[in-house]
Design a protein around this motif. Structure first.
Motif, short mmCIF file in Angstrom:
data_model
loop_
_atom_site.label_atom_id
_atom_site.label_comp_id
_atom_site.label_asym_id
_atom_site.label_seq_id
_atom_site.Cartn_x
_atom_site.Cartn_y
_atom_site.Cartn_z
N UNK A 119 0.81 -1.22 0.00
CA UNK A 119 0.00 0.00 0.00
C UNK A 119 0.84 1.26 0.00
N UNK A 120 2.16 1.15 0.00
CA UNK A 120 3.00 2.34 -0.02
C UNK A 120 2.88 3.04 -1.37
N UNK A 121 3.12 4.35 -1.38
CA UNK A 121 3.08 5.12 -2.63
C UNK A 121 4.25 4.81 -3.53
N UNK A 122 5.41 4.56 -2.93
CA UNK A 122 6.64 4.34 -3.70
C UNK A 122 7.19 2.95 -3.38
N UNK A 123 7.58 2.20 -4.40
CA UNK A 123 8.15 0.87 -4.14
C UNK A 123 9.48 1.00 -3.40
N UNK A 124 9.76 0.03 -2.53
CA UNK A 124 11.02 0.01 -1.80
C UNK A 124 11.98 -0.96 -2.46
N UNK A 125 13.26 -0.65 -2.37
CA UNK A 125 14.31 -1.47 -2.94
C UNK A 125 15.28 -1.87 -1.84
N UNK A 126 15.60 -3.16 -1.77
CA UNK A 126 16.56 -3.65 -0.79
C UNK A 126 17.93 -3.05 -1.09
#
Length: 72
Positions: free
Chosen positions: A13-20
């Motif tokens: 549900x976050x607006x921006x995708x997260x990257x490891x």
């Protein structure tokens, strides 16, 4: 970003995708600096891991902090 892999999937549900990432960082709060590791990163935020770098003082929820991320 470091590895280019999304940090999570499914019903995100976050607006921006997260990257490891494999980055390390320094967090400044209340005039003190704390070493940390950046677990994942997005345009909207970062997840920091302090295990092994435990701050000696508590940082209040909502406190203003400065994070300097080092990629190498």
């Amino acid at each position: 970003m470091a590895h280019g892999k999304p940090a999570s999937s499914g019903n995100e549900r976050r607006r921006h995708p997260r990257t490891a990432t494999g980055f390390v960082a320094e967090l400044g709060a209340g005039g003190l600096r704390h070493e940390t590791r950046v677990v994942n990163l997005s345009f909207g935020g970062a997840l920091l891991d302090f295990r092994g770098f435990a701050p000696t003082t508590a940082i209040a929820v909502g406190a203003r902090v400065v994070v300097q991320i080092r990629s190498r």
